[in-house]
Scaffold this motif. Structure first.
Motif, PDB file in Angstrom:
ATOM      1  N   SER A 158      12.480   6.679   3.395  1.00 43.42           N
ATOM      2  CA  SER A 158      13.740   6.620   4.265  1.00 43.42           C
ATOM      3  C   SER A 158      13.389   5.972   5.669  1.00 43.42           C
ATOM      4  O   SER A 158      11.932   5.763   5.838  1.00 43.42           O
ATOM      5  N   MET A 173      12.368  17.174  14.404  1.00 38.39           N
ATOM      6  CA  MET A 173      11.221  16.351  13.942  1.00 38.39           C
ATOM      7  C   MET A 173      10.575  15.669  15.118  1.00 38.39           C
ATOM      8  O   MET A 173       9.443  15.886  15.314  1.00 38.39           O
ATOM      9  N   ARG A 221      -0.259   5.841  11.069  1.00 35.60           N
ATOM     10  CA  ARG A 221      -1.237   4.998  10.807  1.00 35.60           C
ATOM     11  C   ARG A 221      -1.800   4.504  12.055  1.00 35.60           C
ATOM     12  O   ARG A 221      -2.921   4.315  11.996  1.00 35.60           O
ATOM     13  N   GLY A 233      13.331   6.982   8.653  1.00 37.68           N
ATOM     14  CA  GLY A 233      12.532   8.121   9.571  1.00 37.68           C
ATOM     15  C   GLY A 233      11.234   8.246   8.752  1.00 37.68           C
ATOM     16  O   GLY A 233      10.252   8.485   9.732  1.00 37.68           O
ATOM     17  N   GLN A 234      10.858   8.276   7.603  1.00 32.20           N
ATOM     18  CA  GLN A 234       9.615   8.412   7.002  1.00 32.20           C
ATOM     19  C   GLN A 234       8.858   7.210   7.118  1.00 32.20           C
ATOM     20  O   GLN A 234       7.578   7.328   7.561  1.00 32.20           O
ATOM     21  N   ARG A 279       7.476   7.584  10.860  1.00 32.83           N
ATOM     22  CA  ARG A 279       6.519   8.585  10.833  1.00 32.83           C
ATOM     23  C   ARG A 279       5.243   7.896  10.218  1.00 32.83           C
ATOM     24  O   ARG A 279       4.090   8.195  10.797  1.00 32.83           O
ATOM     25  N   ARG A 313       3.701   6.966  -2.467  1.00 31.84           N
ATOM     26  CA  ARG A 313       4.791   5.996  -2.446  1.00 31.84           C
ATOM     27  C   ARG A 313       4.539   4.897  -1.723  1.00 31.84           C
ATOM     28  O   ARG A 313       3.826   4.823  -0.707  1.00 31.84           O
ATOM     29  N   LYS A 314       5.380   3.712  -1.934  1.00 31.51           N
ATOM     30  CA  LYS A 314       5.200   2.623  -1.183  1.00 31.51           C
ATOM     31  C   LYS A 314       6.068   2.566  -0.320  1.00 31.51           C
ATOM     32  O   LYS A 314       7.232   3.303  -0.342  1.00 31.51           O
ATOM     33  N   MET A 330       0.966  -1.162  -0.053  1.00 34.51           N
ATOM     34  CA  MET A 330       0.245  -0.171  -0.055  1.00 34.51           C
ATOM     35  C   MET A 330       1.008   1.146  -0.092  1.00 34.51           C
ATOM     36  O   MET A 330       1.899   1.369   0.606  1.00 34.51           O
ATOM     37  N   HIS A 343       4.727  15.278   7.687  1.00 39.07           N
ATOM     38  CA  HIS A 343       5.679  15.499   6.653  1.00 39.07           C
ATOM     39  C   HIS A 343       5.509  14.307   5.677  1.00 39.07           C
ATOM     40  O   HIS A 343       6.569  14.082   5.091  1.00 39.07           O
ATOM     41  N   LEU A 344       4.481  13.851   5.258  1.00 36.84           N
ATOM     42  CA  LEU A 344       4.347  12.856   4.266  1.00 36.84           C
ATOM     43  C   LEU A 344       3.537  12.961   3.177  1.00 36.84           C
ATOM     44  O   LEU A 344       3.434  12.148   2.129  1.00 36.84           O
ATOM     45  N   LYS A 345       3.066  14.362   2.849  1.00 35.78           N
ATOM     46  CA  LYS A 345       2.153  14.696   1.758  1.00 35.78           C
ATOM     47  C   LYS A 345       2.717  14.415   0.619  1.00 35.78           C
ATOM     48  O   LYS A 345       2.192  13.987  -0.405  1.00 35.78           O
ATOM     49  N   GLY A 346       4.133  14.882   0.445  1.00 37.66           N
ATOM     50  CA  GLY A 346       4.412  14.744  -0.856  1.00 37.66           C
ATOM     51  C   GLY A 346       4.979  13.300  -1.205  1.00 37.66           C
ATOM     52  O   GLY A 346       5.380  13.161  -2.430  1.00 37.66           O
ATOM     53  N   LEU A 347       4.882  12.463  -0.358  1.00 42.06           N
ATOM     54  CA  LEU A 347       5.259  11.233  -0.542  1.00 42.06           C
ATOM     55  C   LEU A 347       4.106  10.463  -0.367  1.00 42.06           C
ATOM     56  O   LEU A 347       4.158   8.924  -0.469  1.00 42.06           O
ATOM     57  N   LYS A 369       9.990   2.554  -0.466  1.00 39.78           N
ATOM     58  CA  LYS A 369      11.104   3.497  -1.139  1.00 39.78           C
ATOM     59  C   LYS A 369      11.000   4.684  -0.227  1.00 39.78           C
ATOM     60  O   LYS A 369      11.260   5.886  -0.593  1.00 39.78           O
TER      61      LYS A 369
END
Ligand SMILES: Nc1ncnc2c1ncn2[C@@H]1O[C@H](COP(=O)(O)OP(=O)(O)OP(=O)(O)O)[C@@H](O)[C@H]1O
Ligand SMILES: Nc1ncnc2c1ncn2[C@@H]1O[C@H](COP(=O)(O)OP(=O)(O)OP(=O)(O)O)[C@@H](O)[C@H]1O
Ligand SMILES: [Mg+2]
Ligand SMILES: [Mg+2]
Lengths: 251, 239, 226, 251, 226
Positions: free
Chosen positions: D138, D171, D149, D140-141, D144, D132-133, D99, D125-129, D136
């Motif tokens: 990092s 962060m 979730r 830290g991402q 987050r 992505r699955k 997902m 700070h995940l809007k731009g990602l 892909k």
């Protein structure tokens, strides 16, 4: 000045939270240095380490280590990760599910030095778990194994991607000591990723700060961190906070 | 000898309808010639022919018709001229219905499936279709026909009760497995062309004295009786 | 290509597609049970599922022929109560094909499940998702290569299968005569030219289907990985 | 005193580095509390959280939440994890590889509240990602996303297993704020595992320290951490160390 | 059980074991290549590997028979240069069995490889291990369920296979007559009682083997997981 061991300039496209960006960094690391890469989450630290290890191919630039060229986009050179004499601690550990703790260390050790492996097991508090597979280890035990495995090879270059993040402060202090020991004992040039300013200050003699894919600052830890970090209030120790990390600063 | 097989052993390829009679024949042969082992491999005549062309290590080939032995001869793969050994019969067979009235039974509406051997491959299947056409029944019952790969499988279909009626070889109807379980009716010989069955010795086996022994044994009175027991007519007798 | 040929071919495709569809629906719960159940004697079920692999197709077909016969228990019951005869019908060869291909589907899916980390299931459960939701939204999407392998093996194998159908099909044009039987027939009839033509067509057709499926899968794999 | 929401006493065998041990803890957590579990690596913190979530079955004892019994060895009750209204941040994230970032949040949210999910994406700070699955992202991402979730479900009980360990301090501070917000906004009773004393002090009002499988200490963070930790030198802020963690203590 | 039957049975086991062994050795590098190679047209190879699934066994057998025949190119070359005749020999049916079972082994192993996280390979490479070491010490031990599936499918399927062998084996006692052919033969002989006995023996034998393998695997799985 010391001899430069790692000399690199690499470029690689990144897709970050802010959209498409580019990692474009120049780094010179002297022999036997212990250097930190510092930066926000998603800045490209892991990517940089993976490029040095040969697990990601950059889109341009070069990597020279000692006299040898590991990568050169112009000359179309890209030597295999197996031939780069490194030890890598992965952020997600990448342990082998099929091997016990001891087997992983034996696998990593080229000369199967049982004495050294037994030392590592001791120091990393894994002796009692040496017949277990990683699926049955706690998070911190897994991380300790990942670091021990990278050291077992006695590599020339150590790449540590947040190697101690899952550990309690006591363990962390002890293992910082181990990393310093390993660094001096077998002269490994070390590149460390860490978010812990204290850790960075304690371990390393030079810091690169990655921001927006570029090296935005570099210098001695003292110089870098004394200029206040953006958006952070100045240091001030309050009486109702026992800071375990700072608490043990003076050695 | 140039034979691929060790001495004292004969390998025979034989058509499916000979299964019961040749088993008895080889038993008799081995009784009077102890020390000679006879292996019989049964299959459809076409398949066996095909294997012989591709150098299968057989010594004698008993076909269910005469055309395959003739073809082998013309390809210079035979060690003897094709020789007629028996003439087969086509029968109606059923375990549930009364077939004594003959071909009339095919008009019975209770019959849902009629099994025959594959007419494109098996001599008995080809004769079955000829027979049905001769009595002008073919178009009427065409949709009820199911085909077995060879005549042995057509027999299987009726024996298991999945088809009510089968057009099969008399030799199978007389086998111990079938004779107790149903009734047969021999179809008139004029309704289809003759089921002439011939054998040949495969090239290079004609010098093997065990093979020649066996071929001689085929002509003996004992064997004639056995063939008769399974409903085959013998070539001389037929003339 | 004459009409009879196309008809034969069409039955093959219909048979293979239905077999694959049915087995996909049966295979997922069965494979799930076999992977995750802690029931001690599930190995017996496991071995039974694999049995059709071991029995020669003709023998399996023969037993089905007995089972379908109105003279015996099951077939008699079907015949007397519903007037159904399975031998020599499309439904009959479909049943045969489903039984015969069971291990290909189940074993493939099971391999997929048993390679998944337990944490995925745990995470979905802690989000309050039922077992069904977890299976359909989390587990199955993460074993796509295994599902694909199962589907391909099953589809391809039912196109190529002829032993069972030979035994229970009766070779009836338009009903149970599938392409693999037709080729066999032509080979038996020493009609090598025609057999070669049929086989080549079957070969090309299957080759194209497989090529298509594997290309799609390759894209998927690329997209999943680094 | 506040109403007790979680009342538990569980036992479970552990195999630790020191050999066979037993986890045997009693914990009472009042409604809407934010409680920390603290302890050495391998002490059994994760095991405790997994037991509460219903992912590991203890060998004895009971778990009562509100009026409801979730587990009782005597009465042979053990309700399924699906029926326990929890949000769990796993130490190894346990993200769904199939997902995208956004799909994971939608999947977790029972009412598919797009506005709330969009808020979460922003804050973490995940809007731009969001397309992505996890493969892909990092480290830290990924972490987050794991926290976001767990929050997306708006659960009654939040179980956070070192939820911010892979993040840089900036962060980390921002997301500590988010956890506090979530905690007050939808009244989630929260159980946190963390090794960071500052984080513990800042977030929680009560601390349990697990040692050798038992609760060795419990109390307010101030009380617990003011008594010096074993084997650690006393607190002392040196001038050559900028401690980023302590630096921002005073709010 | 008479001597002939035991002999037949022994040939079946020999054939299945050798087929499995050979395919295990071929299958691993092939599956590795198909999973990890970035070579664009590997899907063509992938589809070719799966072809034996689709072709009816009798057709495959027929083509092999032609290939083995001394009258044609390959067989002629073998015959003239080495004096080898493959048709109707054990070596011949072994070749047929290997080709026919190729997809079972390769597809299973490939599913295993493609479910592995990339990080295992990366980690092993950074430890300075060669590709061969990485495969044998890290990748293969982590896909044991897939390897087991491959081995079971192949072994079981070659015990049960009869179409190809019927075509190129000639059913010769003591050489190419395998158990599946023998059972088929008894069915053809309308000797249902004997066929049933043979089939039951085959069934039980395979059942026990599968039961054994799956039990061992179950222990392994238990031990791996929580
Ligand atoms: N496999 C991948 N494919 C494409 N983009 C990726 C991949 N892995 C990471 N990225 C993206 O590249 C950027 C840099 O990632 P990287 O892992 O190097 O960050 P990092 O500095 O290590 O962050 P962290 O501190 O969170 O681990 C991130 O924005 C991430 O989304
Ligand atoms: N699946 C398992 N099976 C058996 N023992 C396990 C399993 N997982 C962990 N353990 C053992 O149980 C003990 C407690 O593990 P747990 O994961 O609860 O520790 P933790 O307190 O979360 O540690 P950390 O801070 O390192 O994550 C450890 O010694 C570990 O080796
Ligand atoms: Mg990283
Ligand atoms: Mg833990």
């Amino acid at each position: 000045m010391e001899k430069v061991l790692i000399d690199l300039h690499v470029k690689k496209k990144l897709h970050t939270n802010e959209g498409e960006g580019e990692l474009d960094v120049c780094i010179n690391i002297p022999e036997q240095a212990l250097v930190t890469v510092f930066g926000k989450s998603g800045a490209g630290k892991t990517t940089l380490l993976r490029i040095i290890a040969g697990l990601i191919k950059p889109e341009g630039g070069f990597i020279k280590v000692g006299g040898q060229t590991w990568y050169d986009s112009g000359a179309n050179i890209n030597i295999k990760p197996q031939l780069r004499d490194i030890g890598f601690v992965f952020q997600d550990y990448a342990l082998f599910p099929n091997m016990t703790v001891k087997e992983q260390l034996l696998y990593a050790s080229p000369l199967k030095e049982h004495k050294y492996i037994s030392e590592l097991l001791d120091v990393f508090h894994l002796k009692g778990l040496c017949e277990r597979k990683p699926g049955k280890l706690s998070g911190g035990q897994q991380q300790r194994l990942a670091v021990a495995r990278a050291l077992a090879r006695k590599p020339r270059i150590l790449l540590l991607d947040e190697p101690l993040s899952a550990l309690d402060s006591e363990m962390r202090l002890a293992l910082q000591e181990e990393i310093i020991q390993a660094h001096t004992n077998f002269n490994a040039t070390t590149l460390l990723v860490s978010h812990d300013v204290y850790e960075v200050s304690r371990l390393s003699n030079y810091v690169y700060v990655i921001d927006n894919g570029r090296i935005s600052k570099q210098g001695k830890p003292g110089d870098i961190f004394n200029s206040a970090m953006p958006g952070r209030p100045p240091a001030d120790e309050g009486p109702n906070c026992y800071c375990s990390v700072c608490g043990s600063l003076r050695q | 000898s140039t034979s691929i097989l060790p001495a004292q052993k004969i390998t025979i390829a034989a058509a499916a309808d000979l299964r019961f009679v040749l088993d008895e024949v080889s038993n008799e042969f081995q009784k009077s010639n102890p020390g000679i082992k006879v292996d019989i491999i049964y299959g459809s005549s076409g398949n066996l022919y095909q294997q012989i062309v591709n150098q299968a290590p057989f010594n004698i080939f008993f076909s269910a018709d005469i055309s395959f032995p003739k073809k082998l001869d013309s390809m210079n793969l035979a060690g003897s001229k094709p020789k007629l050994y028996a003439i087969g019969h086509l029968v109606l067979w059923s375990s549930t219905l009364d077939v004594s009235k003959g071909i009339e039974i095919l008009n019975n509406p209770d019959i849902k499936k009629i099994s025959i051997a594959n007419p494109r491959v098996a001599p008995y299947g080809k004769r079955a279709v000829e027979c049905l056409k001769y009595y002008s029944l073919y178009d009427k019952i065409k949709d009820k026909i199911v085909e077995g790969e060879n005549v042995s499988q057509a027999a299987q279909f009726v024996l298991t009760g999945n088809a009510e009626l089968g057009l099969i070889a008399l030799s199978l109807a007389l086998s111990p497995e079938m004779s107790s379980k149903g009734k047969y009716f021999i179809l008139d010989g004029k309704s289809h062309s003759k089921l002439e069955q011939a054998y040949v010795i495969i090239k290079n086996s004609e010098t093997d004295k065990d093979v020649l022994n066996f071929v001689q044994f085929i002509e003996s009175e004992k064997v004639r009786v056995l063939f008769g027991k399974y409903g085959f007519k013998l070539p001389v007798e037929d003339k | 290509m004459d009409e009879a040929f196309l008809q034969t071919f069409w039955i093959s495709i219909k048979l293979a597609s239905l077999t694959t569809l049915i087995l996909f629906c049966i295979g997922i719960p069965l494979a799930y049970f076999l992977t995750y159940s802690t029931f001690r004697s599930k190995v017996v079920l496991q071995a039974l599922v694999s049995m059709p692999l071991v029995l020669p197709p003709s023998v399996l077909g023969f037993y089905l022929l007995l089972a379908f016969s109105p003279n015996y228990l099951f077939g008699g019951w079907l015949n007397n109560w519903f007037g159904i005869r399975l031998a020599f019908s499309f439904a009959g060869i479909l049943i045969g094909s489903v039984i015969f291909n069971l291990p290909f589907m189940v074993n493939s899916i099971q391999t997929g499940f048993s390679n998944l980390p337990a944490s995925l299931k745990d995470a979905s459960y802690t989000l309050g998702k039922s077992r069904t939701t977890t299976i359909s939204k989390v587990l199955l999407p993460n074993i796509k290569p295994a599902l694909l392998t199962g589907i391909c093996l099953t589809f391809a194998h039912s196109i190529g299968e002829f032993g069972v159908i030979l035994m229970i099909g009766g070779n009836i044009p338009g009903k149970t005569r599938v392409a693999s039987l037709a080729v066999y027939d032509e080979v038996q009839a020493l009609n090598f030219g025609m057999a070669g033509k049929y086989a080549m067509f079957l070969f090309l057709f299957s080759f194209i289907i497989l090529l298509f499926i594997y290309s799609v899968n390759r894209e998927y794999q690329k997209w999943k990985r680094f």
